[in-house]
Design an enzyme around this catalytic site. Structure first.
Site, mmCIF file in Angstrom:
data_model
loop_
_atom_site.group_PDB
_atom_site.id
_atom_site.type_symbol
_atom_site.label_atom_id
_atom_site.label_comp_id
_atom_site.label_asym_id
_atom_site.label_seq_id
_atom_site.Cartn_x
_atom_site.Cartn_y
_atom_site.Cartn_z
ATOM 1 N N PHE A 113 -46.378 24.639 -9.023
ATOM 2 C CA PHE A 113 -45.088 24.593 -8.168
ATOM 3 C C PHE A 113 -45.272 24.500 -6.858
ATOM 4 C CE2 PHE A 113 -41.180 25.365 -6.232
ATOM 5 C CZ PHE A 113 -40.344 24.514 -6.686
ATOM 6 N N ASP A 184 -48.029 32.829 -12.746
ATOM 7 C CA ASP A 184 -46.480 32.663 -12.535
ATOM 8 C C ASP A 184 -45.726 32.280 -13.759
ATOM 9 O OD1 ASP A 184 -43.943 31.702 -11.622
ATOM 10 O OD2 ASP A 184 -44.948 31.166 -9.439
ATOM 11 N N TYR A 209 -33.547 33.738 -12.098
ATOM 12 C CA TYR A 209 -32.476 32.735 -12.008
ATOM 13 C C TYR A 209 -32.553 31.658 -12.897
ATOM 14 C CZ TYR A 209 -35.328 30.816 -8.457
ATOM 15 O OH TYR A 209 -36.469 30.207 -7.667
ATOM 16 N N LYS A 210 -33.469 31.310 -13.583
ATOM 17 C CA LYS A 210 -33.892 30.440 -14.599
ATOM 18 C C LYS A 210 -33.598 30.598 -15.873
ATOM 19 C CE LYS A 210 -37.098 28.168 -11.345
ATOM 20 N NZ LYS A 210 -38.434 27.920 -10.956
HETATM 21 C C1 LIG Z 1 -38.772 28.019 -9.265
HETATM 22 C C2 LIG Z 1 -40.153 28.483 -8.919
HETATM 23 C C3 LIG Z 1 -40.459 28.979 -7.548
HETATM 24 C C4 LIG Z 1 -39.178 29.176 -6.662
HETATM 25 O O1 LIG Z 1 -39.505 30.088 -5.577
HETATM 26 P P1 LIG Z 1 -38.370 30.883 -4.932
HETATM 27 O O2 LIG Z 1 -39.210 31.747 -4.011
HETATM 28 O O3 LIG Z 1 -37.636 31.591 -5.973
HETATM 29 O O4 LIG Z 1 -37.402 29.772 -4.292
HETATM 30 C C5 LIG Z 1 -41.760 29.195 -7.361
HETATM 31 N N1 LIG Z 1 -42.606 28.915 -8.100
HETATM 32 C C6 LIG Z 1 -42.524 28.554 -9.383
HETATM 33 C C7 LIG Z 1 -43.670 28.151 -10.213
HETATM 34 C C8 LIG Z 1 -41.362 27.981 -9.732
HETATM 35 O O5 LIG Z 1 -40.945 27.343 -10.828
#
Ligand SMILES: *Cc1c(COP(=O)(O)O)cnc(C)c1O
Length: 397
Positions: A113, A184, A209-210
């Site tokens: 991500f 992650d 939140y997922k």
């Molecule tokens: C959803 C997601 C994020 C989002 O990070 P936030 O700081 O919560 O906005 C980061 N890394 C990955 C791999 C994700 O899937």
């Protein structure tokens, strides 16, 4: 009877909606409304500042971390909540790099991500010690693990394709080369069994939140393995990660254990929102969830491939190599997702051409899968996506 017909009744799902976007933001547990309202009235309302002690607000970050621990193969006391996932990536990566001071390479993959990669790029600049970020194709990661690599930073399940890395094997390869691992779990926690201890992982982070349904902006979590937790020097050395925050000393001393990964004041209302969400997880095992998630994904793939031959599966066909989401490629995917949303089927679109559908067994059943496949077929075969109103992109896609 399957536990999922019961868990589905515990969520507020808008009428006539099939919600296949829980991989981005889970729906609201019905009990969350009452729970937060009670907290607002009795705790913040009546106790005001006394709530920190009398309502136990200060220990919520560890209490909730302890409830997430069994979902990821960790022990109580090894997981703490706070901040957002991006911040937790920063903390973990900085700590991991410091454990391998002679090495300069952060290895990741191009399916990670972007926020994780951006955080690494920013940290490299801040450290100014000639680190580099190397992003390779996901299937090639193991070939690039060598004695130059300081940290292997991967997201277990690819946010676009659902492709799942072999956490245990890659961690073992990394360790054989003296590489520290940072995983992650954003698209893993609540989607499939994770065994951090069994895989010998060094650092892990994730959001709530997922698939955990903690609500928009719900706090993230961080795990550090016991062999390192008391060795790391937190880069974000805020007062609540201090050994004695209320002594107000002028110099930072790290707290023992995972507490040192706290930064500042915990998001109490958001943490409270997570409690009823985690209560639902007490009713099922993650193995049950995984089995049902595979069944739902396979049903969706089968139906869509039979009904929409023009779409290309962009997720691994083998369920063991996939998370809890299925992606199909289609050039006009953005319009398709908009047209489906207007018909009550919510998926999402990830550039350049990915239509993404998440299957969370806690509130999605076979009937929902069939409804989604039917609407997808109608939108594709009647070219319903081909309308000007579906072509303008919103801020959040
Ligand atoms: C959803 C997601 C994020 C989002 O990070 P936030 O700081 O919560 O906005 C980061 N890394 C990955 C791999 C994700 O899937």
């Amino acid at each position: 009877m399957s536990p999922f017909s019961h868990t589905k009744t515990l969520f507020h799902l808008p009428r006539n909606v099939v919600y296949l976007d829980g991989n981005s933001l889970g729906p609201m547990p019905l009990a969350a409304r009452q729970h937060v309202a009670t907290m607002m009235r009795n705790e913040w309302g009546e106790q005001i500042i006394k709530g920190w002690n009398d309502a136990g607000w200060m220990s919520l970050s560890t209490q909730i971390g302890d409830r997430i621990a069994p979902l990821i193969g960790a022990e109580p006391g090894q997981v703490i909540m706070g901040d957002t996932l991006s911040i937790k990536v920063h903390q973990a990566l900085a700590a991991a790099l410091a454990l391998n001071p002679g090495r300069k390479v952060i290895l990741s993959d191009c399916g990670n991500f972007p926020s994780d990669l951006y955080i690494a790029q920013g940290l490299i600049k801040t450290l100014d010690r000639e680190h580099t970020l190397k992003t390779v194709a996901p299937e090639d990661v193991s070939h690039y693990i060598d004695d130059q690599v300081a940290v292997l930073m991967l997201t277990e399940v690819d946010y676009r394709t659902g492709r799942k890395h072999d956490m245990k094997a890659l961690t073992a390869t990394a360790h054989a080369h003296g590489v520290i691992t940072l995983w992650d779990l954003a698209h893993s926690v609540g989607a499939l069994p994770v065994n951090l201890a069994g895989s010998n992982v060094d650092f892990a982070v994730g959001c709530t939140y997922k698939y955990l349904n903690g609500g928009p902006g719900a706090p993230a979590f961080i795990y550090v393995c016991p062999r390192y937790v008391n060795k790391i020097h937190p880069t974000l050395s805020g007062w609540l990660g201090h050994a004695a925050p209320f002594d107000f000393e002028l110099d930072y001393r790290a707290a023992r254990g995972i507490e040192r990964l706290r930064v500042g004041t915990p998001p109490v209302i958001a943490l409270k929102c997570l409690e009823p969400a985690l209560d639902i997880w007490d009713l099922v095992t993650i193995e049950q969830v995984r089995k049902q998630s595979i069944a739902l994904c396979e049903l969706f793939i089968r139906e869509v491939e039979a009904r929409c031959p023009g779409l290309t599966l962009n997720s691994p066909r083998n369920a063991q190599e996939r998370g809890s989401q299925v992606s199909f490629c289609f050039e006009e995917g953005y319009g398709v997702i908009q047209a489906m949303a207007e018909r009550g089927v919510i998926g999402d679109f990830r550039a350049p051409d990915n239509m993404r559908f998440g299957f969370a067994p806690l509130y999605i059943d076979e009937h929902d899968v069939m409804t989604a496949a039917t609407h997808l077929e109608e939108v594709i075969s009647n070219r319903l996506w081909d309308q000007p109103k579906y072509k303008t992109r919103a801020t959040v896609t």
